[in-house]
Scaffold this motif. Structure first.
Motif, PDB file in Angstrom:
ATOM      1  N   UNK A  54       0.807  -1.213   0.000  1.00  0.00           N
ATOM      2  CA  UNK A  54       0.000   0.000   0.000  1.00  0.00           C
ATOM      3  C   UNK A  54       0.841   1.266   0.000  1.00  0.00           C
ATOM      4  N   UNK A  55       0.277   2.307  -0.585  1.00  0.00           N
ATOM      5  CA  UNK A  55       0.893   3.630  -0.617  1.00  0.00           C
ATOM      6  C   UNK A  55      -0.091   4.619  -0.015  1.00  0.00           C
ATOM      7  N   UNK A  56       0.393   5.551   0.795  1.00  0.00           N
ATOM      8  CA  UNK A  56      -0.481   6.524   1.433  1.00  0.00           C
ATOM      9  C   UNK A  56      -0.071   7.953   1.096  1.00  0.00           C
ATOM     10  N   UNK A  57      -1.087   8.817   1.009  1.00  0.00           N
ATOM     11  CA  UNK A  57      -0.892  10.262   0.892  1.00  0.00           C
ATOM     12  C   UNK A  57      -1.728  10.935   1.979  1.00  0.00           C
ATOM     13  N   UNK A  58      -1.289  12.096   2.426  1.00  0.00           N
ATOM     14  CA  UNK A  58      -2.036  12.871   3.413  1.00  0.00           C
ATOM     15  C   UNK A  58      -2.389  14.230   2.827  1.00  0.00           C
ATOM     16  N   UNK A  59      -3.676  14.586   2.901  1.00  0.00           N
ATOM     17  CA  UNK A  59      -4.174  15.885   2.456  1.00  0.00           C
ATOM     18  C   UNK A  59      -4.711  16.611   3.686  1.00  0.00           C
ATOM     19  N   UNK A  60      -4.152  17.778   3.970  1.00  0.00           N
ATOM     20  CA  UNK A  60      -4.617  18.598   5.093  1.00  0.00           C
ATOM     21  C   UNK A  60      -5.343  19.806   4.510  1.00  0.00           C
ATOM     22  N   UNK A  61      -6.653  19.826   4.678  1.00  0.00           N
ATOM     23  CA  UNK A  61      -7.477  20.907   4.123  1.00  0.00           C
ATOM     24  C   UNK A  61      -7.688  21.923   5.235  1.00  0.00           C
ATOM     25  N   UNK A  62      -6.880  22.984   5.222  1.00  0.00           N
ATOM     26  CA  UNK A  62      -6.874  23.955   6.320  1.00  0.00           C
ATOM     27  C   UNK A  62      -6.946  25.372   5.744  1.00  0.00           C
ATOM     28  N   UNK A  63      -8.137  25.859   5.439  1.00  0.00           N
ATOM     29  CA  UNK A  63      -8.263  27.216   4.910  1.00  0.00           C
ATOM     30  C   UNK A  63      -7.910  28.270   5.961  1.00  0.00           C
ATOM     31  N   UNK A  64      -7.711  29.495   5.497  1.00  0.00           N
ATOM     32  CA  UNK A  64      -7.488  30.624   6.390  1.00  0.00           C
ATOM     33  C   UNK A  64      -8.642  30.723   7.392  1.00  0.00           C
ATOM     34  N   UNK A  65      -8.301  30.972   8.650  1.00  0.00           N
ATOM     35  CA  UNK A  65      -9.314  31.072   9.693  1.00  0.00           C
ATOM     36  C   UNK A  65      -9.531  29.784  10.459  1.00  0.00           C
ATOM     37  N   UNK A  66      -8.936  28.682   9.991  1.00  0.00           N
ATOM     38  CA  UNK A  66      -9.043  27.389  10.666  1.00  0.00           C
ATOM     39  C   UNK A  66      -7.656  26.962  11.132  1.00  0.00           C
ATOM     40  N   UNK A  67      -7.603  26.054  12.089  1.00  0.00           N
ATOM     41  CA  UNK A  67      -6.305  25.707  12.655  1.00  0.00           C
ATOM     42  C   UNK A  67      -6.244  24.248  13.092  1.00  0.00           C
ATOM     43  N   UNK A  68      -5.013  23.778  13.256  1.00  0.00           N
ATOM     44  CA  UNK A  68      -4.718  22.484  13.857  1.00  0.00           C
ATOM     45  C   UNK A  68      -3.653  22.725  14.923  1.00  0.00           C
ATOM     46  N   UNK A  69      -3.370  21.733  15.752  1.00  0.00           N
ATOM     47  CA  UNK A  69      -2.374  21.881  16.805  1.00  0.00           C
ATOM     48  C   UNK A  69      -0.977  22.060  16.214  1.00  0.00           C
ATOM     49  N   UNK A  70      -0.061  22.490  17.053  1.00  0.00           N
ATOM     50  CA  UNK A  70       1.264  22.902  16.591  1.00  0.00           C
ATOM     51  C   UNK A  70       1.994  21.826  15.795  1.00  0.00           C
ATOM     52  N   UNK A  71       1.898  20.581  16.232  1.00  0.00           N
ATOM     53  CA  UNK A  71       2.658  19.505  15.587  1.00  0.00           C
ATOM     54  C   UNK A  71       1.758  18.508  14.858  1.00  0.00           C
ATOM     55  N   UNK A  72       0.553  18.922  14.559  1.00  0.00           N
ATOM     56  CA  UNK A  72      -0.451  18.012  13.999  1.00  0.00           C
ATOM     57  C   UNK A  72       0.039  17.354  12.708  1.00  0.00           C
ATOM     58  N   UNK A  73       0.376  18.144  11.713  1.00  0.00           N
ATOM     59  CA  UNK A  73       0.772  17.569  10.423  1.00  0.00           C
ATOM     60  C   UNK A  73       2.088  16.813  10.543  1.00  0.00           C
ATOM     61  N   UNK A  74       3.019  17.348  11.336  1.00  0.00           N
ATOM     62  CA  UNK A  74       4.327  16.697  11.483  1.00  0.00           C
ATOM     63  C   UNK A  74       4.188  15.322  12.115  1.00  0.00           C
ATOM     64  N   UNK A  75       3.377  15.217  13.171  1.00  0.00           N
ATOM     65  CA  UNK A  75       3.219  13.938  13.849  1.00  0.00           C
ATOM     66  C   UNK A  75       2.464  12.922  12.999  1.00  0.00           C
ATOM     67  N   UNK A  76       1.421  13.353  12.297  1.00  0.00           N
ATOM     68  CA  UNK A  76       0.670  12.408  11.461  1.00  0.00           C
ATOM     69  C   UNK A  76       1.533  11.936  10.293  1.00  0.00           C
ATOM     70  N   UNK A  77       2.230  12.866   9.633  1.00  0.00           N
ATOM     71  CA  UNK A  77       3.149  12.451   8.574  1.00  0.00           C
ATOM     72  C   UNK A  77       4.204  11.510   9.130  1.00  0.00           C
ATOM     73  N   UNK A  78       4.697  11.830  10.333  1.00  0.00           N
ATOM     74  CA  UNK A  78       5.709  10.978  10.948  1.00  0.00           C
ATOM     75  C   UNK A  78       5.191   9.590  11.235  1.00  0.00           C
ATOM     76  N   UNK A  79       3.932   9.483  11.659  1.00  0.00           N
ATOM     77  CA  UNK A  79       3.340   8.165  11.906  1.00  0.00           C
ATOM     78  C   UNK A  79       3.287   7.345  10.623  1.00  0.00           C
ATOM     79  N   UNK A  80       2.797   7.945   9.536  1.00  0.00           N
ATOM     80  CA  UNK A  80       2.706   7.212   8.274  1.00  0.00           C
ATOM     81  C   UNK A  80       4.096   6.823   7.771  1.00  0.00           C
ATOM     82  N   UNK A  81       5.092   7.688   8.003  1.00  0.00           N
ATOM     83  CA  UNK A  81       6.474   7.340   7.670  1.00  0.00           C
ATOM     84  C   UNK A  81       6.979   6.203   8.548  1.00  0.00           C
TER      85      UNK A  81
END
Length: 319
Positions: free
Chosen positions: A66-93
């Motif tokens: 299997x191959x995975x991709x991550x799409x983070x849909x975060x428009x202006x005015x919306x937010x995620x936690x400080x390390x959200x994308x880094x940790x999720x990408x790190x998990x998939x890695x």
């Protein structure tokens, strides 16, 4: 649970089926959205049942690799936690790179296969192919949910449109061994028919299209929008990414073993992740921020167990 019709044998076991064959017990998958699979039930609706019997094979495809991709849909005015994308990408890695493969939940998938004559078994072989942050504005709400925390509600059709748009821009290719994880930010809801995030589910996997160009995807709402619904309370990496990573693992393992709802599930329609939802087994330790029960590529995670036919039980390691 899965939203596809179960076998007549399941119906004979006191399962009540709704219109179109959707399961009425727990009713997590509306009949009109039969392609919505593997919903992680919210904590308030998590069933004490774990399905019925071992998983059985129904003739459909699995993902041998299997191959995975991550799409983070975060428009202006919306937010995620400080390390959200880094940790999720790190998990998939980490899942892709882990050299001690037999010591994490993904190894349990290797007992399952596709093919009725020559069997092709699932390998522990995952590739994280990349991620992107999309800041395009959300469309007008395509659904109505009941979570007071949400400011916009995205329908499954709108989520599919986003996956398709990003794939086109990035030049990413769909096929039966690639899954696209779509992450939305804090305070964003979604619905599949009458079933909605934070009141009915915390995530699901699905597909659109068919054949060699089928697009497999997973809807991954921001779990800590409503922590009481989707967060067990353990954050070993001290970030709100931790509870999302748990439901990513649920959907990833189910996409590997039952990508289109016609491969591996039990008599009640439960996939391997469904049978063990919110079952974490015994922790290995505490990072100081929360318990962990998995060390994957040297990093700590708190993940639900996955179902093993070999043990007729939920497992954290091996088959």
């Amino acid at each position: 649970m899965r939203g596809l019709a179960c076998a007549a044998a399941a119906a004979s076991l006191l399962l009540l089926a709704g219109a179109g064959g959707a399961l009425a017990a727990d009713a997590p998958n509306p009949a009109a959205t039969h392609a919505i699979l593997g919903k992680v039930p919210v904590l308030g609706k998590a069933s004490t049942a774990s399905g019925l019997g071992n998983l059985s094979y129904h003739g459909g495809p699995v993902m041998p690799t299997n191959k995975t991709y991550a799409i983070y849909w975060i428009p202006s005015g919306y937010s995620v936690s400080a390390n959200y994308t880094t940790l999720i990408n790190g998990f998939l890695l980490d899942v892709a790179a882990d050299s001690a493969k037999t010591t994490n939940v993904y190894y349990s998938d290797t007992q399952y296969y596709q093919g009725s004559g020559t069997r092709t078994y699932i390998q522990y072989s995952s590739t994280f192919a990349g991620s992107v942050v999309d800041t395009m504005a959300f469309p007008a709400s395509g659904c109505t949910d009941t979570a007071s925390q949400t400011t916009v509600c995205l329908s499954d059709a709108q989520l599919q449109d986003e996956v398709a748009a990003v794939k086109s821009r990035q030049g990413w290719v769909s096929n039966p061994t690639t899954v696209f994880f779509l992450f939305t930010p804090r305070n964003v809801g979604s619905c599949a028919g009458s079933s909605c995030a934070f009141s009915d589910y915390c995530a699901y996997h699905s597909w659109y299209g068919s054949g060699s160009t089928v697009t497999l995807y997973a809807n991954q709402p921001y779990t800590d929008t409503v922590p009481s619904a989707c967060d067990i309370g353990q954050h070993p990496n001290n970030d709100e990414a931790d509870p999302t990573i748990n439901v990513v693992s649920h959907e990833h393992n189910e996409a590997i073993t039952d990508e289109q709802g016609n491969a591996w599930y039990d008599l009640l329609g439960y996939e391997n992740g469904d049978k063990c939802a919110w079952d974490f087994g015994t922790a290995l330790g505490n990072t100081g921020y929360g318990l962990y029960n998995q060390v994957i590529n040297t990093h700590d995670y708190y993940l639900q167990r996955e179902y093993s036919n070999a043990h007729s039980a939920c497992v954290l390691t091996g088959t």
